[in-house]
Enzyme design. Structure first.
Site, mmCIF file in Angstrom:
data_model
loop_
_atom_site.group_PDB
_atom_site.id
_atom_site.type_symbol
_atom_site.label_atom_id
_atom_site.label_comp_id
_atom_site.label_asym_id
_atom_site.label_seq_id
_atom_site.Cartn_x
_atom_site.Cartn_y
_atom_site.Cartn_z
ATOM 1 N N THR A 1 39.301 38.579 38.207
ATOM 2 C CA THR A 1 40.365 38.672 39.391
ATOM 3 C C THR A 1 41.947 38.666 38.599
ATOM 4 O O THR A 1 42.686 39.559 39.312
ATOM 5 C CB THR A 1 40.300 37.295 40.059
ATOM 6 O OG1 THR A 1 38.820 37.093 40.396
ATOM 7 C CG2 THR A 1 41.121 37.596 41.428
ATOM 8 N N ARG B 1 40.582 46.302 36.276
ATOM 9 C CA ARG B 1 41.718 45.487 36.586
ATOM 10 C C ARG B 1 42.691 45.406 35.443
ATOM 11 O O ARG B 1 43.697 45.405 35.518
ATOM 12 C CB ARG B 1 41.164 44.253 37.147
ATOM 13 C CG ARG B 1 40.899 44.315 38.571
ATOM 14 C CD ARG B 1 39.876 42.982 39.137
ATOM 15 N NE ARG B 1 39.836 42.680 40.482
ATOM 16 C CZ ARG B 1 39.053 41.924 40.973
ATOM 17 N NH1 ARG B 1 38.255 41.172 40.303
ATOM 18 N NH2 ARG B 1 38.892 42.116 42.322
ATOM 19 N N ARG C 1 30.917 44.224 39.119
ATOM 20 C CA ARG C 1 31.978 42.965 38.733
ATOM 21 C C ARG C 1 32.106 43.083 37.378
ATOM 22 O O ARG C 1 33.435 42.839 37.134
ATOM 23 C CB ARG C 1 31.258 41.559 39.149
ATOM 24 C CG ARG C 1 30.859 41.309 40.497
ATOM 25 C CD ARG C 1 31.849 41.081 41.443
ATOM 26 N NE ARG C 1 32.419 39.599 41.035
ATOM 27 C CZ ARG C 1 33.404 38.993 41.833
ATOM 28 N NH1 ARG C 1 33.641 39.714 42.699
ATOM 29 N NH2 ARG C 1 33.762 37.986 41.504
ATOM 30 N N TYR D 1 38.050 38.361 54.636
ATOM 31 C CA TYR D 1 38.367 37.509 53.894
ATOM 32 C C TYR D 1 38.135 36.171 54.447
ATOM 33 O O TYR D 1 38.856 35.230 54.191
ATOM 34 C CB TYR D 1 39.563 37.793 53.432
ATOM 35 C CG TYR D 1 39.618 38.574 52.171
ATOM 36 C CD1 TYR D 1 38.789 38.557 50.908
ATOM 37 C CD2 TYR D 1 40.273 39.820 52.205
ATOM 38 C CE1 TYR D 1 38.883 39.313 49.882
ATOM 39 C CE2 TYR D 1 40.246 40.896 50.942
ATOM 40 C CZ TYR D 1 39.522 40.426 49.788
ATOM 41 O OH TYR D 1 39.558 41.454 48.993
ATOM 42 N N GLU E 1 28.650 42.305 53.865
ATOM 43 C CA GLU E 1 29.691 43.348 53.779
ATOM 44 C C GLU E 1 29.638 44.871 53.988
ATOM 45 O O GLU E 1 30.297 45.476 54.690
ATOM 46 C CB GLU E 1 30.542 43.096 52.395
ATOM 47 C CG GLU E 1 30.975 41.661 52.239
ATOM 48 C CD GLU E 1 31.504 41.536 50.653
ATOM 49 O OE1 GLU E 1 31.445 42.367 49.818
ATOM 50 O OE2 GLU E 1 32.055 40.323 50.515
ATOM 51 N N HIS F 1 37.979 45.512 45.267
ATOM 52 C CA HIS F 1 36.868 44.443 45.626
ATOM 53 C C HIS F 1 35.646 44.601 45.355
ATOM 54 O O HIS F 1 35.399 46.006 45.499
ATOM 55 C CB HIS F 1 37.083 44.355 46.983
ATOM 56 C CG HIS F 1 35.913 43.320 47.780
ATOM 57 N ND1 HIS F 1 36.038 41.827 47.450
ATOM 58 C CD2 HIS F 1 34.788 43.647 48.155
ATOM 59 C CE1 HIS F 1 34.810 41.467 48.085
ATOM 60 N NE2 HIS F 1 33.996 42.644 48.346
ATOM 61 N N LYS G 1 41.633 49.066 47.010
ATOM 62 C CA LYS G 1 42.617 48.462 47.701
ATOM 63 C C LYS G 1 43.894 49.088 47.933
ATOM 64 O O LYS G 1 44.197 49.984 47.006
ATOM 65 C CB LYS G 1 42.838 47.145 46.935
ATOM 66 C CG LYS G 1 41.871 45.915 46.990
ATOM 67 C CD LYS G 1 42.192 44.593 46.348
ATOM 68 C CE LYS G 1 40.746 43.664 46.428
ATOM 69 N NZ LYS G 1 41.261 42.316 45.960
ATOM 70 N N ASN H 1 45.192 43.767 42.998
ATOM 71 C CA ASN H 1 44.063 43.799 41.800
ATOM 72 C C ASN H 1 43.218 45.029 42.126
ATOM 73 O O ASN H 1 41.964 44.956 41.306
ATOM 74 C CB ASN H 1 43.359 42.385 41.493
ATOM 75 C CG ASN H 1 42.754 42.046 42.446
ATOM 76 O OD1 ASN H 1 42.799 42.592 43.567
ATOM 77 N ND2 ASN H 1 42.083 40.845 42.236
ATOM 78 N N PHE I 1 46.760 31.624 49.720
ATOM 79 C CA PHE I 1 47.163 33.073 49.776
ATOM 80 C C PHE I 1 46.246 33.808 50.642
ATOM 81 O O PHE I 1 46.677 35.060 50.604
ATOM 82 C CB PHE I 1 46.701 33.647 48.209
ATOM 83 C CG PHE I 1 45.244 33.265 47.938
ATOM 84 C CD1 PHE I 1 44.499 34.342 48.363
ATOM 85 C CD2 PHE I 1 44.751 32.479 47.102
ATOM 86 C CE1 PHE I 1 42.990 34.225 48.300
ATOM 87 C CE2 PHE I 1 43.349 32.271 46.792
ATOM 88 C CZ PHE I 1 42.608 33.055 47.347
HETATM 89 P P1 ATP Z 1 37.383 40.191 45.539
HETATM 90 O O1 ATP Z 1 36.920 39.132 46.527
HETATM 91 O O2 ATP Z 1 38.645 40.936 45.937
HETATM 92 O O3 ATP Z 1 36.456 41.055 44.964
HETATM 93 P P2 ATP Z 1 37.284 38.229 43.497
HETATM 94 O O4 ATP Z 1 36.215 38.113 43.897
HETATM 95 O O5 ATP Z 1 37.642 38.670 41.960
HETATM 96 O O6 ATP Z 1 38.120 39.444 44.337
HETATM 97 P P3 ATP Z 1 38.257 36.046 45.052
HETATM 98 O O7 ATP Z 1 38.327 34.805 44.284
HETATM 99 O O8 ATP Z 1 37.209 36.422 45.776
HETATM 100 O O9 ATP Z 1 38.350 37.036 43.517
HETATM 101 O O10 ATP Z 1 39.630 36.368 45.706
HETATM 102 C C1 ATP Z 1 39.748 37.418 46.527
HETATM 103 C C2 ATP Z 1 41.104 38.145 46.275
HETATM 104 O O11 ATP Z 1 42.016 37.338 47.075
HETATM 105 C C3 ATP Z 1 41.345 38.405 44.984
HETATM 106 O O12 ATP Z 1 40.828 39.734 44.542
HETATM 107 C C4 ATP Z 1 42.922 38.582 45.188
HETATM 108 O O13 ATP Z 1 43.346 39.759 45.707
HETATM 109 C C5 ATP Z 1 43.336 37.403 45.817
HETATM 110 N N1 ATP Z 1 43.620 36.169 45.424
HETATM 111 C C6 ATP Z 1 42.798 35.217 44.889
HETATM 112 N N2 ATP Z 1 43.532 34.199 44.176
HETATM 113 C C7 ATP Z 1 44.500 34.581 44.540
HETATM 114 C C8 ATP Z 1 45.927 33.817 44.157
HETATM 115 N N3 ATP Z 1 45.653 32.510 43.373
HETATM 116 N N4 ATP Z 1 46.925 34.533 44.583
HETATM 117 C C9 ATP Z 1 47.228 35.523 45.286
HETATM 118 N N5 ATP Z 1 46.201 36.294 45.407
HETATM 119 C C10 ATP Z 1 44.793 35.669 45.201
HETATM 120 MG MG MG Z 2 35.438 37.838 45.957
#
Ligand code: ATP
Ligand code: MG
Length: 140
Positions: A93, A104, A87, A51, A128, A117, A11, A114, A59
């Site tokens: 996350t 992370r 993962r 997304y 994807e 992805h 990212k 973070n 968010f």
């Molecule tokens: P990713 O999909 O990026 O691999 P993830 O699967 O761990 O991450 P998701 O729940 O899919 O987490 O959320 C996607 C992304 O959205 C997160 O990686 C983070 O960058 C952002 N995100 C998620 N929750 C929050 C939050 N509460 N506040 C701010 N950003 C958030």
């Molecule tokens: Mg995710």
């Protein structure tokens, strides 16, 4: 266990801080092979589509802004159990909840910024990967 392919993004917070090599080293040490990789500046349309599952979340706007704020590196990682393995190496996350030694935990700035992805299922990995790579660009 089976050989899988998963989709990964380094990212903007990672590219800004010159962490792409350090993060790739973690993937490789975990047995994940980088079989495709490209540095791009995501368009708003690409980030919104990528997304879209989070479109209703509070968010979402901030997430799209962040993902288009600087270049990212899109990747395909291949290996045994690659989706779950990636993962695991990424960590939770929220970096505060991430296990020691994970990407992370070591590199993320906060929950939004973070660093990485990774696809959350084999089905989503295929979707994807297809958004960003042509089959001939993946050299396993
Ligand atoms: P990713 O999909 O990026 O691999 P993830 O699967 O761990 O991450 P998701 O729940 O899919 O987490 O959320 C996607 C992304 O959205 C997160 O990686 C983070 O960058 C952002 N995100 C998620 N929750 C929050 C939050 N509460 N506040 C701010 N950003 C958030
Ligand atoms: Mg995710």
């Amino acid at each position: 266990m089976a050989i899988e392919r998963t989709f990964s993004i380094l990212k903007p917070d990672a590219t800004r801080r010159n962490l792409t090599g350090a993060i790739n080293a973690k993937f490789e040490a975990a047995g994940l092979r980088i079989v495709a990789q490209r540095r791009i500046h995501m368009t708003r349309a690409q980030a919104e589509k990528f997304y879209e599952v989070h479109a209703a979340r509070p968010f979402y706007g901030e997430l799209v802004e962040f993902m288009t704020s600087a270049p990212v590196v899109v990747q395909v990682l291949e290996g045994e159990n690659a989706v779950a393995k990636n993962r695991e190496v990424m960590g939770a996350t929220n970096p505060e909840n991430a296990a020691p030694g994970t990407i992370r935990k070591e590199f993320a700035v906060n929950m939004g910024e973070n660093s990485v992805h990774g696809s959350d299922s084999l089905e989503n990995a295929a979707i994807e990967i297809a958004q960003f790579f042509k089959p001939e660009e993946i050299v396993g």
